[in-house]
Design an enzyme around this catalytic site. Structure first.
Site, PDB file in Angstrom:
ATOM      1  N   LYS A   1     -65.704  -3.302  16.616  1.00 48.62           N
ATOM      2  CA  LYS A   1     -65.357  -2.453  15.470  1.00 48.62           C
ATOM      3  C   LYS A   1     -66.444  -2.463  14.397  1.00 48.62           C
ATOM      4  CE  LYS A   1     -61.073  -1.117  16.574  1.00 48.62           C
ATOM      5  NZ  LYS A   1     -60.612   0.270  16.635  1.00 48.62           N
TER       6      LYS A   1
ATOM      7  N   ASP B   1     -54.848  -2.497  12.680  1.00 47.22           N
ATOM      8  CA  ASP B   1     -54.179  -3.609  13.346  1.00 47.22           C
ATOM      9  C   ASP B   1     -54.958  -4.898  13.140  1.00 47.22           C
ATOM     10  OD1 ASP B   1     -51.761  -2.687  14.696  1.00 47.22           O
ATOM     11  OD2 ASP B   1     -53.085  -1.396  15.852  1.00 47.22           O
TER      12      ASP B   1
END
Length: 435
Positions: free
Chosen positions: A76, A119
């Site tokens: 990410k 998340d």
């Protein structure tokens, strides 16, 4: 479950898709992010696992290990930060990426606030990038995100907003708060009227694909026949597969997308031929893949390029985590988080069923690539699921690499850049346990 995608194509990469994601734009993104202090500058390892390949009866099994990408512990770090820089430069085209990332524009960035749902890993990467450039960051967390993940995000100065519900509820909350306050959403999933930033996020993931191709060329290896990619909203799969498709054209590998059986939005989208919601509860140990709705923008790429969609259960993911952590005299131990092990979980499920393996075209000549998308970004959960602390696995990894480098082990080469000096597999990075 496995489904063959009837929309998949074996053509050259279409020009209309280049307007969304392209190798050229991926190269520009890679250059602009090249000097960010949180990113490793020499790429991530491409481990070879000949022991598992032999056991599976395939020609090659390799793992691109994104746990080494950043001190943030996951892939990410390539997405949200790149999208943030693109956003800021659209707001002011005179801004320079290097100056933003080094904090030289901090004074004028104080007036900017970005917000996102997460998340865990996406929000952590955005918070770290926002801290680097000096803008404000708000992160919306749903009920299933653990306290430890929250603390890992807030450590970068982000303001945390807690809500009831699931990931999709947090996405809606972030969009509403942005509209009410004049903030900017930096999300990895698209929705009506919101595509530019999710596109930038996906474009950042092209760096992974570019590195794999470079590593294969450097070592004179044949291209992969199969690539297993994690599902989620579809961003990683779209970013990686589009790059490979453009590079290899009609000779591209077979792409298999893997997602949790209770968060099967991409599998359902393949059945319907259009972006769909998941059929289950969405709650999964694979927290990074626990998404209830496919990204419509990602689906534009996935529909013609992904050959197979499949689902796995949580137990499959845990077994895959354990297999990667164990290693062997021939295979380097790998710290893979719950979502990071999903690709191996999918491969193991297919190879355990002769009919499914045949349906996916897997056999003795198959050369398979997996992406370990995260290390132990939830250390407490990792230890509970693997029955060994991530730090211990990382130490065994270091011993294995040392034995290889000195010729003291019966191993087959671990095709990697000099990774030993990098903090191992994110194991020392604080993060969060699933509740």
């Amino acid at each position: 479950m496995l489904i063959r995608n009837p929309q998949s194509s074996r053509t050259e990469y279409p020009d209309e898709l280049k307007a969304i994601l392209s190798m050229e734009a991926a190269a520009d993104c890679r250059t602009s992010m090249g000097q960010w202090s949180h990113l490793r500058q020499d790429g991530t390892p491409l481990w070879q696992l000949p022991g598992l390949a032999s056991r599976f009866g395939i020609a090659q099994l390799a793992v691109k290990d994104e746990s080494f990408r950043s001190d943030l512990g996951s892939f990410k770090a390539l997405g949200a930060p790149a999208a943030l820089i693109c956003l800021l430069r659209r707001l002011n085209p005179e801004l320079i990426a290097e100056h933003l990332l080094s904090g030289r524009c901090r004074q004028q960035m104080r007036a900017v606030t970005v917000i996102s749902a997460t998340d865990g890993n996406h929000g952590r990467a955005l918070a770290a990038a926002a801290q680097s450039v000096g803008c404000n960051c708000v992160i919306v967390l749903h009920a299933k995100v653990s306290k430890e993940r929250e603390e890992a995000i807030s450590a970068f100065g982000a303001t945390i907003v807690r809500i009831d519900g699931n990931y999709d509820d947090s996405v809606n909350t972030a969009a509403r708060m942005a509209a009410d306050n004049g903030w900017h959403v930096v999300s990895d999933t698209s929705y009506e009227g919101y595509e530019a930033i999710p596109r930038d996020v996906m474009q950042g993931y092209g760096t992974i694909a570019a590195e794999v191709i470079e590593q294969l060329q450097e070592d004179g290896q044949e291209p992969f026949t199969h690539v297993f990619l994690q599902g989620g909203v579809g961003g990683l799969a779209a970013g990686f597969a589009s790059y490979f498709w453009e590079y290899y054209g009609k000779d591209r590998p077979r792409f298999v997308v893997v997602e949790p059986e209770q968060a099967d939005c991409l599998y359902r989208s393949a059945l319907a031929g259009a972006p769909c919601r998941a059929s289950g509860s969405v709650d999964s140990v694979m927290a990074g893949l626990a998404c209830g709705e496919a990204s419509p923008l990602a689906w534009k790429i996935l529909a013609p390029v992904i050959d197979d969609f499949m689902t796995v259960c949580d137990v499959d993911a845990v077994l895959a985590m354990q297999a990667l952590a164990k290693g062997s005299s021939r295979d380097v131990p790998i710290v893979a988080g719950e979502s990071g092990a999903a690709g191996l979980a999918g491969l193991q499920c297919l190879l355990a069923d002769e009919a499914l393996a045949k349906a996916a075209g897997l056999g003795p000549q198959s050369r398979v690539l997996l992406i370990n998308t995260e290390g132990a970004t939830a250390r407490q959960v990792y230890e509970r699921l693997v029955s060994e602390p991530a730090e211990s696995v990382a130490r065994r990894q270091a011993v294995w690499l040392s034995a290889v480098s000195t010729g003291r082990a019966d191993t087959v080469g671990a095709n990697c850049c000099p990774a030993c000096a990098w903090p191992l597999s994110g194991a020392t990075h604080s993060s969060a346990a699933l509740s």
